[in-house]
Design a protein around this motif. Structure first.
Motif, PDB file in Angstrom:
ATOM      1  N   LEU A 121      37.577   5.688 -29.583  1.00  9.45           N
ATOM      2  CA  LEU A 121      37.059   5.971 -28.254  1.00  9.45           C
ATOM      3  C   LEU A 121      36.031   4.936 -27.804  1.00  9.45           C
ATOM      4  N   MET A 122      35.136   4.537 -28.704  1.00  2.74           N
ATOM      5  CA  MET A 122      34.130   3.544 -28.307  1.00  2.74           C
ATOM      6  C   MET A 122      34.769   2.194 -28.030  1.00  2.74           C
ATOM      7  N   ALA A 123      35.826   1.854 -28.785  1.00  2.00           N
ATOM      8  CA  ALA A 123      36.523   0.600 -28.530  1.00  2.00           C
ATOM      9  C   ALA A 123      37.156   0.612 -27.147  1.00  2.00           C
ATOM     10  N   PHE A 135      27.325   2.715 -32.967  1.00  2.00           N
ATOM     11  CA  PHE A 135      27.239   3.376 -34.268  1.00  2.00           C
ATOM     12  C   PHE A 135      25.780   3.636 -34.659  1.00  2.00           C
ATOM     13  N   PHE A 136      24.908   2.669 -34.384  1.00  6.82           N
ATOM     14  CA  PHE A 136      23.497   2.855 -34.735  1.00  6.82           C
ATOM     15  C   PHE A 136      22.848   3.944 -33.881  1.00  6.82           C
ATOM     16  N   LEU A 187      25.625  -3.581 -24.507  1.00  4.94           N
ATOM     17  CA  LEU A 187      25.301  -2.503 -23.578  1.00  4.94           C
ATOM     18  C   LEU A 187      26.441  -1.509 -23.476  1.00  4.94           C
ATOM     19  N   PHE A 188      27.665  -2.005 -23.326  1.00  2.30           N
ATOM     20  CA  PHE A 188      28.806  -1.103 -23.193  1.00  2.30           C
ATOM     21  C   PHE A 188      29.052  -0.315 -24.478  1.00  2.30           C
ATOM     22  N   GLY A 189      28.827  -0.944 -25.626  1.00  2.43           N
ATOM     23  CA  GLY A 189      28.981  -0.234 -26.890  1.00  2.43           C
ATOM     24  C   GLY A 189      27.987   0.909 -27.020  1.00  2.43           C
ATOM     25  N   ALA A 190      26.753   0.663 -26.590  1.00  3.37           N
ATOM     26  CA  ALA A 190      25.733   1.717 -26.631  1.00  3.37           C
ATOM     27  C   ALA A 190      26.068   2.833 -25.650  1.00  3.37           C
TER      28      ALA A 190
END
Length: 211
Positions: free
Chosen positions: A97-99, A126-127, A179-182
């Motif tokens: 989903l995050m990808a 993830f962090f 930013l998008f990953g967070a």
């Protein structure tokens, strides 16, 4: 204290299995060299033409061995700093989903970014997910790490200067991916708060080390 410091019994299987598998995958794909990187990287034009696999695989290939080393080290730090006893299936759901959400952000709001490689965008997510619980429990180390992470994102977004070594990595650092990953972690954070039993490994499985 942070979980690994207080965990005298060592890491459980659920805490290290997915990060270890992910590390092996990115190492194996790095061995494909430039050909693999070209075929698997997130590429805006190729995705537009229907090469959907790049939405996921772009996060698994890297620009250089140094780039791979940075993200591999990040996985080790993730496990040691904020180990989480959650199902392997939920770890995989997090990644998938995050990808998708990170790639969607790069596709529509990447400000002309033509291609992207690397796990660092998802690592920020993830962090955030891993530090949430210890921070809520009042762990000052986790709180400090979250403050640093948010500050880093704001610095990169508004000041525009990356804290990474672009020369060593070999390509410009795509700070927008961080930013998008967070941001991609936020709906998962809400889901894990709303349905905690969906993510957490059963107590009996956690004790036995099976998934």
């Amino acid at each position: 204290m942070v979980a690994i410091i207080a965990n005298q019994g060592g890491l459980k299987r659920q805490e290290w299995l997915f990060p270890a598998l992910l590390g092996l995958v990115i190492l194996a794909l790095a061995c494909l060299g430039e050909w693999g990187r070209e075929w698997l990287r997130f590429d805006h034009a190729a995705v537009a033409q229907g090469q959907w696999w790049r939405i996921w695989t772009g996060h698994l290939v890297h620009a250089s061995w140094y780039h791979l080393l940075l993200n591999g080290t990040g996985l080790v730090i993730l496990v040691l700093l904020c180990p989480e006893t959650i199902r392997l299936s939920w770890w995989m759901l997090r990644f998938l989903l995050m990808a998708v959400m990170t790639s969607a952000g790069l596709y529509w709001f990447g400000e002309g970014m033509q291609w992207y490689v690397g796990l660092s965008g998802l690592m920020h997510g993830f962090f955030l997910l891993g530090l949430r619980q210890p921070a809520l429990r009042g762990d000052w180390i986790a709180v400090a790490c979250l403050v640093y992470l948010v500050g880093k994102l704001l610095w990169e977004e508004f000041i525009g200067i990356t804290v990474s070594n672009e020369a060593a990595i070999g390509v410009p650092v795509a700070t927008r991916s961080h930013l998008f990953g967070a941001l991609a972690a936020l709906p998962l954070m809400w889901a894990e708060w709303r349905w905690p039993n969906a993510a957490e490994a059963p107590a009996a499985d956690a004790a036995s080390g099976s998934d």
